[in-house]
Write an enzyme that holds these catalytic residues in place. Structure first.
Site, PDB file in Angstrom:
ATOM      1  N   SER A 288     101.351 -39.821 160.329  1.00  0.00           N
ATOM      2  CA  SER A 288     102.050 -39.710 159.054  1.00  0.00           C
ATOM      3  C   SER A 288     101.812 -38.322 158.488  1.00  0.00           C
ATOM      4  O   SER A 288     100.849 -37.636 158.884  1.00  0.00           O
ATOM      5  CB  SER A 288     101.494 -40.762 158.078  1.00  0.00           C
ATOM      6  OG  SER A 288     101.932 -40.521 156.752  1.00  0.00           O
TER       7      SER A 288
ATOM      8  N   TYR B 121      94.038 -44.696 153.689  1.00  0.00           N
ATOM      9  CA  TYR B 121      95.178 -44.458 154.587  1.00  0.00           C
ATOM     10  C   TYR B 121      95.096 -43.055 155.169  1.00  0.00           C
ATOM     11  O   TYR B 121      95.290 -42.863 156.373  1.00  0.00           O
ATOM     12  CB  TYR B 121      96.483 -44.656 153.817  1.00  0.00           C
ATOM     13  CG  TYR B 121      97.727 -44.532 154.673  1.00  0.00           C
ATOM     14  CD1 TYR B 121      97.967 -45.432 155.712  1.00  0.00           C
ATOM     15  CD2 TYR B 121      98.668 -43.533 154.436  1.00  0.00           C
ATOM     16  CE1 TYR B 121      99.113 -45.335 156.491  1.00  0.00           C
ATOM     17  CE2 TYR B 121      99.814 -43.429 155.199  1.00  0.00           C
ATOM     18  CZ  TYR B 121     100.035 -44.329 156.231  1.00  0.00           C
ATOM     19  OH  TYR B 121     101.176 -44.221 157.002  1.00  0.00           O
TER      20      TYR B 121
END
Length: 248
Positions: A143, A156
């Site tokens: 990501s 995350y």
């Protein structure tokens, strides 16, 4: 550029929706046989049936790739039932955002389970099979959060920075084995991922990305297809893809 994956086998985790589903369809359209993994078995069964109905080859294996035995079984079945393993796309993941203070720590365990252990277990199994055949390609979907840490996404970030570091180490090790490694870093994509968050987090995300047209899952599938479709002497190590309107 036309990508031809005829006679290749591609295994995709998190294939029940979003980027995983789009990648499986793109690879099948390019001629590959595909193995599909996800916890939602009925979805990947339906996807496999769709691919077969269109003249392709596909198998579906219900699996939680954060569980080592299930991850290994998926990769081994892809190899055994489809005859070889040319590409592993480690796409399965979870994004649960929010402040660190007061966070439900079960969310942290859920992310580490899927985003870290899922990648490690599948890559470890695939690496041995690919090394034995002298070729292969491992694609790890990270990501933009694996490059830029922000308040509200600390754990995350931790998992995705870890995927990036692991991918670079794996890339270096893979050179001597004939195994290429690519890290894919999407920005905002219109998938189900964000919808798994708590309502207050979803509201904050909507404000942050107001006015941004998100990427489609097919856009990321196209980036993955580009990377794995290169000649054997070309290794695309990293692709960062953001929506044109996304700043960070």
């Amino acid at each position: 550029m036309t990508i031809d994956l005829s006679n290749q086998v591609v295994a995709v985790t998190g294939a029940s929706s979003g980027i995983g589903e789009a990648t499986a369809l793109a690879c099948a359209d390019a001629g590959a046989a595909v193995a599909l993994a996800a916890r939602r078995g009925e979805r990947i069964e339906a996807l496999a049936e769709r691919i077969v109905a269109d003249g392709g080859r596909a198998i579906a294996v219900a699996a939680d790739v954060g569980v080592e035995a299930q991850a290994r079984e998926f990769v081994q079945r892809a190899h055994a039932e489809l005859g070889r393993l040319d590409v592993l796309v480690n796409n399965a993941g979870v994004m649960l955002l929010g402040p660190i203070a007061g966070a439900p720590t079960e969310e942290w365990r859920t992310m580490i389970h899927a985003n870290v252990f899922g990648v490690l277990y599948c890559a470890h199994t695939a690496l041995g099979l690919m090394a034995a055949q002298g070729s292969g390609h491992i694609v790890n979907v990270s990501s933009v959060a694996g490059r830029v840490a922000r308040q509200g996404s600390g754990v995350y970030n931790l998992t995705k920075f870890g995927v990036g570091a692991f991918s670079e180490s794996l890339r270096q090790e893979g050179v001597a084995l004939g195994v290429r490694v690519t890290l894919i870093e999407p920005g905002a994509v219109a998938t189900e991922l964000a919808g798994h968050n708590r309502p207050e987090v979803i509201e904050q995300m909507a404000k942050r990305f107001a006015g941004v047209t998100p990427l489609r899952a097919e856009d990321i599938a196209g980036a993955i297809l580009y990377a794995i479709g290169q000649p054997a002497n070309v290794s695309v190590n990293e692709i960062l893809v953001r929506p044109s309107g996304q700043v960070g």
